[in-house]
Design a protein around this motif. Structure first.
Motif, PDB file in Angstrom:
ATOM      1  N   ARG A   4       9.872 -46.510  22.676  1.00 14.75           N
ATOM      2  CA  ARG A   4       9.942 -46.418  24.444  1.00 14.75           C
ATOM      3  C   ARG A   4       9.048 -45.571  25.112  1.00 14.75           C
ATOM      4  NH1 ARG A   4      12.750 -42.844  27.478  1.00 14.75           N
ATOM      5  NH2 ARG A   4      13.522 -41.804  25.446  1.00 14.75           N
ATOM      6  N   ILE A   5       8.602 -46.290  25.929  1.00 16.51           N
ATOM      7  CA  ILE A   5       7.499 -45.679  26.869  1.00 16.51           C
ATOM      8  C   ILE A   5       8.138 -45.643  28.413  1.00 16.51           C
ATOM      9  CG2 ILE A   5       5.020 -45.716  27.669  1.00 16.51           C
ATOM     10  CD1 ILE A   5       4.258 -47.022  25.449  1.00 16.51           C
ATOM     11  N   GLU A   6       8.142 -44.560  28.741  1.00 13.22           N
ATOM     12  CA  GLU A   6       8.900 -44.218  30.050  1.00 13.22           C
ATOM     13  C   GLU A   6       7.786 -43.747  31.136  1.00 13.22           C
ATOM     14  OE1 GLU A   6      12.012 -41.409  32.103  1.00 13.22           O
ATOM     15  OE2 GLU A   6      12.764 -42.630  30.445  1.00 13.22           O
ATOM     16  N   ILE A   7       7.638 -44.465  32.455  1.00  8.71           N
ATOM     17  CA  ILE A   7       6.481 -44.087  33.015  1.00  8.71           C
ATOM     18  C   ILE A   7       6.907 -44.188  34.484  1.00  8.71           C
ATOM     19  CG2 ILE A   7       4.658 -45.053  31.672  1.00  8.71           C
ATOM     20  CD1 ILE A   7       4.586 -47.576  33.360  1.00  8.71           C
ATOM     21  N   ASP A   8       6.253 -43.623  35.438  1.00  8.48           N
ATOM     22  CA  ASP A   8       6.017 -43.782  36.863  1.00  8.48           C
ATOM     23  C   ASP A   8       5.928 -45.107  37.203  1.00  8.48           C
ATOM     24  OD1 ASP A   8       7.392 -41.392  37.527  1.00  8.48           O
ATOM     25  OD2 ASP A   8       5.372 -40.557  37.477  1.00  8.48           O
ATOM     26  N   ASN A   9       6.499 -45.769  38.270  1.00  6.27           N
ATOM     27  CA  ASN A   9       5.998 -46.817  38.818  1.00  6.27           C
ATOM     28  C   ASN A   9       4.639 -47.160  39.660  1.00  6.27           C
ATOM     29  OD1 ASN A   9       6.558 -49.911  38.890  1.00  6.27           O
ATOM     30  ND2 ASN A   9       7.733 -49.664  40.649  1.00  6.27           N
ATOM     31  N   HIS A  10       3.596 -46.901  38.753  1.00  8.53           N
ATOM     32  CA  HIS A  10       2.351 -46.834  39.365  1.00  8.53           C
ATOM     33  C   HIS A  10       1.187 -47.390  38.309  1.00  8.53           C
ATOM     34  CE1 HIS A  10      -1.186 -44.690  41.150  1.00  8.53           C
ATOM     35  NE2 HIS A  10      -0.593 -44.801  42.268  1.00  8.53           N
ATOM     36  N   PHE A  11       0.323 -48.078  38.811  1.00  6.92           N
ATOM     37  CA  PHE A  11      -0.698 -48.591  38.031  1.00  6.92           C
ATOM     38  C   PHE A  11      -1.554 -47.733  37.117  1.00  6.92           C
ATOM     39  CE2 PHE A  11      -4.876 -50.059  37.435  1.00  6.92           C
ATOM     40  CZ  PHE A  11      -4.737 -51.457  36.354  1.00  6.92           C
ATOM     41  N   GLU A  12      -1.929 -46.578  37.680  1.00  8.45           N
ATOM     42  CA  GLU A  12      -2.711 -45.684  37.073  1.00  8.45           C
ATOM     43  C   GLU A  12      -1.987 -44.933  36.087  1.00  8.45           C
ATOM     44  OE1 GLU A  12      -5.811 -45.149  37.181  1.00  8.45           O
ATOM     45  OE2 GLU A  12      -6.306 -46.355  39.088  1.00  8.45           O
ATOM     46  N   VAL A  13      -0.453 -44.645  36.024  1.00  5.33           N
ATOM     47  CA  VAL A  13       0.285 -44.304  35.193  1.00  5.33           C
ATOM     48  C   VAL A  13       0.428 -45.298  33.800  1.00  5.33           C
ATOM     49  CG1 VAL A  13       2.426 -43.070  34.504  1.00  5.33           C
ATOM     50  CG2 VAL A  13       1.497 -42.662  36.827  1.00  5.33           C
ATOM     51  N   TRP A  14       0.601 -46.501  34.286  1.00  2.00           N
ATOM     52  CA  TRP A  14       0.746 -47.374  33.253  1.00  2.00           C
ATOM     53  C   TRP A  14      -0.475 -47.577  32.673  1.00  2.00           C
ATOM     54  CZ3 TRP A  14      -2.451 -52.004  33.238  1.00  2.00           C
ATOM     55  CH2 TRP A  14      -1.926 -52.685  32.189  1.00  2.00           C
ATOM     56  N   ARG A  15      -1.839 -47.384  33.189  1.00  3.59           N
ATOM     57  CA  ARG A  15      -3.155 -47.618  32.583  1.00  3.59           C
ATOM     58  C   ARG A  15      -3.153 -46.635  31.593  1.00  3.59           C
ATOM     59  NH1 ARG A  15      -8.039 -45.292  33.498  1.00  3.59           N
ATOM     60  NH2 ARG A  15      -9.743 -46.567  32.659  1.00  3.59           N
ATOM     61  N   ALA A  16      -2.852 -45.264  32.008  1.00  2.00           N
ATOM     62  CA  ALA A  16      -2.985 -44.224  30.918  1.00  2.00           C
ATOM     63  C   ALA A  16      -2.221 -44.370  29.659  1.00  2.00           C
ATOM     64  CB  ALA A  16      -2.793 -42.763  31.787  1.00  2.00           C
ATOM     65  N   LEU A  76      -7.356 -58.933  38.631  1.00  2.00           N
ATOM     66  CA  LEU A  76      -6.437 -59.326  38.300  1.00  2.00           C
ATOM     67  C   LEU A  76      -5.193 -58.398  37.821  1.00  2.00           C
ATOM     68  CD1 LEU A  76      -7.477 -62.742  36.521  1.00  2.00           C
ATOM     69  CD2 LEU A  76      -6.396 -62.507  38.718  1.00  2.00           C
ATOM     70  N   LEU A  77      -5.426 -57.748  37.129  1.00  2.00           N
ATOM     71  CA  LEU A  77      -4.353 -56.588  36.487  1.00  2.00           C
ATOM     72  C   LEU A  77      -4.050 -55.681  37.664  1.00  2.00           C
ATOM     73  CD1 LEU A  77      -6.009 -55.660  32.861  1.00  2.00           C
ATOM     74  CD2 LEU A  77      -4.021 -56.994  33.535  1.00  2.00           C
ATOM     75  N   HIS A  78      -5.083 -55.346  38.387  1.00  2.00           N
ATOM     76  CA  HIS A  78      -4.808 -54.290  39.551  1.00  2.00           C
ATOM     77  C   HIS A  78      -3.754 -54.967  40.492  1.00  2.00           C
ATOM     78  CE1 HIS A  78      -5.528 -51.633  42.888  1.00  2.00           C
ATOM     79  NE2 HIS A  78      -5.426 -50.834  42.102  1.00  2.00           N
ATOM     80  N   ASP A  79      -4.154 -56.169  40.735  1.00  2.00           N
ATOM     81  CA  ASP A  79      -3.225 -56.777  42.018  1.00  2.00           C
ATOM     82  C   ASP A  79      -1.999 -57.336  41.265  1.00  2.00           C
ATOM     83  OD1 ASP A  79      -5.129 -56.638  43.706  1.00  2.00           O
ATOM     84  OD2 ASP A  79      -5.927 -58.818  43.621  1.00  2.00           O
ATOM     85  N   ALA A  80      -1.836 -57.806  40.240  1.00  2.00           N
ATOM     86  CA  ALA A  80      -0.431 -58.242  39.533  1.00  2.00           C
ATOM     87  C   ALA A  80       0.235 -57.466  39.398  1.00  2.00           C
ATOM     88  CB  ALA A  80      -1.003 -58.883  38.195  1.00  2.00           C
ATOM     89  N   ALA A  81      -0.043 -55.784  39.219  1.00  2.00           N
ATOM     90  CA  ALA A  81       0.637 -54.666  39.026  1.00  2.00           C
ATOM     91  C   ALA A  81       1.668 -54.605  40.053  1.00  2.00           C
ATOM     92  CB  ALA A  81      -0.266 -53.542  38.823  1.00  2.00           C
ATOM     93  N   LEU A  82       1.269 -55.058  41.407  1.00  2.00           N
ATOM     94  CA  LEU A  82       2.102 -54.896  42.519  1.00  2.00           C
ATOM     95  C   LEU A  82       3.078 -56.023  42.575  1.00  2.00           C
ATOM     96  CD1 LEU A  82      -0.928 -54.114  45.119  1.00  2.00           C
ATOM     97  CD2 LEU A  82       0.652 -52.437  43.864  1.00  2.00           C
ATOM     98  N   GLN A  87       9.798 -56.857  34.406  1.00  2.00           N
ATOM     99  CA  GLN A  87       9.083 -56.696  33.299  1.00  2.00           C
ATOM    100  C   GLN A  87       7.375 -56.891  33.275  1.00  2.00           C
ATOM    101  OE1 GLN A  87      10.424 -56.279  30.120  1.00  2.00           O
ATOM    102  NE2 GLN A  87      12.264 -56.420  31.478  1.00  2.00           N
ATOM    103  N   ARG A  88       7.024 -56.504  34.567  1.00  3.54           N
ATOM    104  CA  ARG A  88       5.383 -56.806  34.698  1.00  3.54           C
ATOM    105  C   ARG A  88       4.687 -55.617  34.001  1.00  3.54           C
ATOM    106  NH1 ARG A  88       4.886 -53.860  40.795  1.00  3.54           N
ATOM    107  NH2 ARG A  88       6.356 -52.099  40.409  1.00  3.54           N
ATOM    108  N   TRP A  89       5.167 -54.521  33.503  1.00  2.86           N
ATOM    109  CA  TRP A  89       4.480 -53.691  32.918  1.00  2.86           C
ATOM    110  C   TRP A  89       4.380 -54.297  31.477  1.00  2.86           C
ATOM    111  CZ3 TRP A  89       1.626 -51.438  36.255  1.00  2.86           C
ATOM    112  CH2 TRP A  89       2.197 -50.844  37.569  1.00  2.86           C
ATOM    113  N   ALA A  90       5.332 -54.737  30.933  1.00  5.30           N
ATOM    114  CA  ALA A  90       5.228 -54.997  29.436  1.00  5.30           C
ATOM    115  C   ALA A  90       4.279 -56.299  29.465  1.00  5.30           C
ATOM    116  CB  ALA A  90       6.636 -55.571  29.024  1.00  5.30           C
TER     117      ALA A  90
END
Length: 490
Positions: A4-16, A76-82, A87-90
């Motif tokens: 399980r990975i728990e993150i804030d709903n933010h692209f930079e957090v998902w990227r890290a 594409l990744l940056h835009d699709a993250a919005l 299930q977008r992060w997965a």
């Protein structure tokens, strides 16, 4: 074992977190992505920490392998993250995993995952465009606390931050707030804050005293013309789902209803005067008063072509002249320069004139129609053939040119010019065989130079050019002959 990975709903957090997951070699199907529930005001560029959850041996982004994605895939990744989907992060991690393991097909729209990625990015970009186009700010009362301007909008995807940056760069130091069902953006004149997951009411229901909005509504209502209503085009350019957030949106249903129930027949006539009485529908042509003929070509309003043309293009050459050439209408370059035959067709005609032993200085060149008729194709203006009524409208000017030029020979270039000369329908092929008599002179028919330009190969183009040259040679011979007849070919 599922990690399980728990993150804030933010692209930079998902990227890290994704880089750390790649460092641990975690496959997409081995991860459960969860969004941390959080609230509060944060700067737009904040939230760079991540929670790697219950994975063994929590790593950091510094231990992650180097991931080099293409510029297009990164966008594409940056835009699709919005894209608003649970299930977008997965899914985005799956794309990144495939790329990192050498599967470049994931960046192609022909791939299943690639097609989904492109679709998500496209929807987000459309949502950005729509939000910028349809956000409407309303000015609060002067004694009200809070920002000076407020707006309510319901975006389909998480584009609030991006759009807030757009308005922060364009509204100076005026304070404002954009509220949405999923958060709000605040600008205090110097700093932008995004506040997420807070219950917010629709500020359009709050009390405002926006004089500019009242003027806009009055203007919008007064310029509406029921007779020109096109509901399909209206809903294409301003979809119904956006009406809720537009000040003018509450006016549109009533105006559409009035147009359907009779206002379409009388157009704007009901608002022209406050006098009572019955409105009588009148055809536009019948309502026009009798007018004198226009005194100059620039003032001509005999047809509607002037509305979309840059200027009228008259003839050029000596008066009188032994030979007159009549084309169809000015083209794009002629419309801009105000001179006939200066575009590609004119360059080809110059070549034919030289080959025929003539010069432009001894010829009078004009067109049957004096304004450029065109239709848009992207950023280009493409030629459109004039209608018969437009040719007839310009016959006034062609007759005036015949009276002043008094040519012995008239060369018509194309079918439209032939119709204008004969004042009746005629087939160009029936007149290509040789000269034909006119009142006091001769007429010669040939192809328009643009017909040569449309040929697909050089041989066909040369054949048409040779036919035009031959017609000009015959015109020169007839003009030089004593049997050409008196000037005044009409």
């Amino acid at each position: 074992m599922l990690r399980r990975i728990e993150i804030d709903n933010h692209f930079e957090v998902w990227r890290a977190a994704s880089l750390a997951a790649l460092a641990h070699g975690l496959a997409p199907e081995a991860i459960e992505w969860r969004i941390r529930e959080s609230a509060g005001a944060t700067p737009l560029a904040g939230q760079t920490a991540f929670d790697y959850g219950e994975t063994e041996g929590n790593g950091s982004a510094a231990q992650a392998p180097a991931v080099h994605v293409s510029k297009d895939l990164a966008a594409l990744l940056h835009d699709a993250a919005l894209y608003r989907e649970p299930q977008r992060w997965a899914f985005l991690y799956k794309v990144l995993w495939r790329w990192q393991h050498g599967d470049r097909a994931v960046a192609s729209p022909a791939d299943v995952d690639g097609a989904r990625l492109y679709h998500m990015a496209k929807c987000v970009r459309r949502a950005r465009h729509d939000m910028i186009a349809y956000v409407r700010f309303r000015k609060q009362q002067s004694d009200a606390s809070g920002p000076e301007y407020i707006a309510w909008y319901e975006p389909e995807h998480d584009v609030l931050g991006w759009v807030a940056e757009h308005f922060a760069q364009r509204m100076g130091r005026s304070s404002w707030m954009i509220a949405t069902p999923h958060g709000a953006a605040f600008w205090d004149g110097s700093q932008l804050h995004i506040e997420a997951r807070r219950a917010l009411c629709d500020p359009h229901h709050s009390d405002t005293n926006d004089e500019a909005e009242s003027l806009w509504l009055a203007y919008y209502r007064s310029t509406f013309n029921p007779a020109r209503l096109n509901e399909a085009a209206l809903q294409q350019h301003m979809p119904v789902r956006f009406w809720k957030g537009l000040p003018e949106g509450r006016l549109i249903p009533a105006m559409l209803s009035e147009a359907r129930t009779g206002a379409r027949r009388v157009a704007q006539a009901s608002g022209v005067t406050a006098l009572g009485g019955k409105a009588i529908p009148v055809e536009a042509e019948s309502a026009q008063p009798a007018r004198d003929q226009p005194s100059s070509l620039d003032a001509c309003r005999r047809c509607d072509l002037w509305r979309h043309a840059t200027q009228a293009v008259g003839g050029a050459g000596p008066r009188p002249a032994p030979i007159m050439l009549i084309g169809e209408q000015p083209g794009d370059q002629e419309d801009l320069s105000g001179e006939p035959f200066v575009g590609p067709a004119g360059q080809l005609l110059n070549s034919a004139i030289a080959r025929a032993g003539l010069t432009r200085d001894e010829l009078y060149l004009t067109n049957a129609v004096k304004h450029f008729k065109w239709e848009p194709r992207g950023k280009r203006r493409l030629h459109k053939t004039p209608a018969q009524r437009e040719v007839e409208a310009c016959s006034h000017w062609l007759a005036h040119e015949f009276a002043t030029v008094r040519p012995s020979v008239v060369v018509v270039l194309g079918a439209t010019a032939l119709h204008a000369l004969l004042r009746e329908s005629a087939s160009l092929s029936d007149y290509l065989s040789g000269p034909f008599e006119l009142e006091g002179g001769w007429g010669i028919a040939t192809y328009h130079p643009s017909f040569a330009l449309r040929q697909r190969d050089g041989a066909a183009r040369e054949k048409v050019t040779a036919a035009i040259t031959g017609a000009l040679i015959k015109a020169r011979q007839l003009a030089a002959s004593r049997g050409a007849g008196p000037r005044g070919a009409r």
